[in-house]
Design a protein around this motif. Structure first.
Motif, short mmCIF file in Angstrom:
data_model
loop_
_atom_site.label_atom_id
_atom_site.label_comp_id
_atom_site.label_asym_id
_atom_site.label_seq_id
_atom_site.Cartn_x
_atom_site.Cartn_y
_atom_site.Cartn_z
N GLY A 2 14.56 68.37 -0.22
CA GLY A 2 13.60 68.96 0.69
C GLY A 2 13.51 70.44 0.37
N CYS A 3 12.62 71.16 1.04
CA CYS A 3 12.44 72.58 0.70
C CYS A 3 11.85 73.30 1.91
N LEU A 4 12.35 74.50 2.19
CA LEU A 4 11.82 75.27 3.33
C LEU A 4 10.35 75.64 3.12
N SER A 5 9.87 75.61 1.88
CA SER A 5 8.47 75.93 1.61
C SER A 5 7.56 74.70 1.65
N THR A 59 11.32 84.28 -4.30
CA THR A 59 9.92 83.87 -4.41
C THR A 59 9.40 83.30 -3.08
N GLN A 60 10.27 82.60 -2.37
CA GLN A 60 9.86 81.95 -1.11
C GLN A 60 9.59 82.95 0.01
N VAL A 61 10.11 84.17 -0.14
CA VAL A 61 9.80 85.21 0.85
C VAL A 61 8.87 86.26 0.23
N ASP A 74 14.04 76.93 -10.34
CA ASP A 74 12.64 76.49 -10.44
C ASP A 74 11.73 77.40 -9.61
N HIS A 75 12.15 77.71 -8.36
CA HIS A 75 11.35 78.60 -7.51
C HIS A 75 11.06 79.92 -8.21
N LEU A 76 12.11 80.48 -8.85
CA LEU A 76 11.95 81.78 -9.52
C LEU A 76 10.95 81.68 -10.67
N GLN A 98 19.36 74.20 -9.66
CA GLN A 98 18.17 73.85 -10.45
C GLN A 98 16.90 74.03 -9.60
N HIS A 99 16.96 73.61 -8.35
CA HIS A 99 15.83 73.75 -7.42
C HIS A 99 15.48 75.24 -7.22
N GLU A 100 16.50 76.09 -7.02
CA GLU A 100 16.24 77.51 -6.73
C GLU A 100 15.73 78.25 -7.97
#
Ligand code: ZN
Length: 170
Positions: free
Chosen positions: A90-93, A50-52, A136-138, A132-134
């Motif tokens: 933290g998050c790259l996005s 999702t982030q890309v 969530d992104h999806l 859990q963080h990743e």
């Protein structure tokens, strides 16, 4: 191999829900290795498709010091979770922002690796938080969604200002 562009909050594409991968074909494998290269370059420990700006359920993670133990996770899913823990995330996005987030302390999750084999992992600590963080992104969710609306609003203004400045420079 290629470096991909990472979307930044408040890009609306970060809110899209990713679809399950049906076939792990060459395109998915290329996506996964490009994501890993991008994550290494940006200094992250996890990255979701999702982030890309690809709405597929693909995640890469590497928690090792030497950055040589990549995990490729296709269709990752949490099966069970227990306990509560707070960790600084933290998050790259969401560049240059860190805050405490409350999540499950232990999780069991399953996924397919790039060979299509089903794997199951019991995780705690950083891996539990990361998965859990990743995931969530999806599902179109960001770690800052767990913050108070006021904090999120301030952050949004700050990042929008930064984007404007960058746009002027370019
Ligand atoms: Zn993130």
């Amino acid at each position: 191999m290629a470096i991909l562009d990472i979307l930044h909050f408040p890009d609306p594409n970060l809110r899209k829900k990713a679809r399950p991968v049906e076939t792990i074909d060459a395109r998915i494998k290329t996506l996964a290795s490009d994501m890993l290269e991008t994550m290494y370059k940006e200094g992250g420990i996890g990255l979701a498709a999702t982030q890309v700006n690809v709405q597929k359920r693909v995640v890469v993670i590497d928690l090792s010091e030497l950055r040589n133990e990549p995990m490729y996770l296709i269709n990752p899913e949490i099966i069970s979770s227990e306990g509560v823990e707070q960790m600084q995330e933290g998050c790259l996005s969401v560049p240059d922002y860190y805050d405490l987030v409350e999540r499950a302390e232990k999780v069991s999750f399953r996924y397919l690796n790039l060979a299509g084999e089903a794997k199951e992992v019991n995780a705690d600590g950083l891996l539990a938080v990361c998965i859990q963080h990743e995931i969530d992104h999806l599902d179109g969710k960001l770690f800052i969604d767990y913050l108070s609306p006021l904090k999120r609003q301030r952050l949004r203004k700050k990042l929008e200002k930064q984007d404007k400045l960058q746009a002027q420079i370019l």
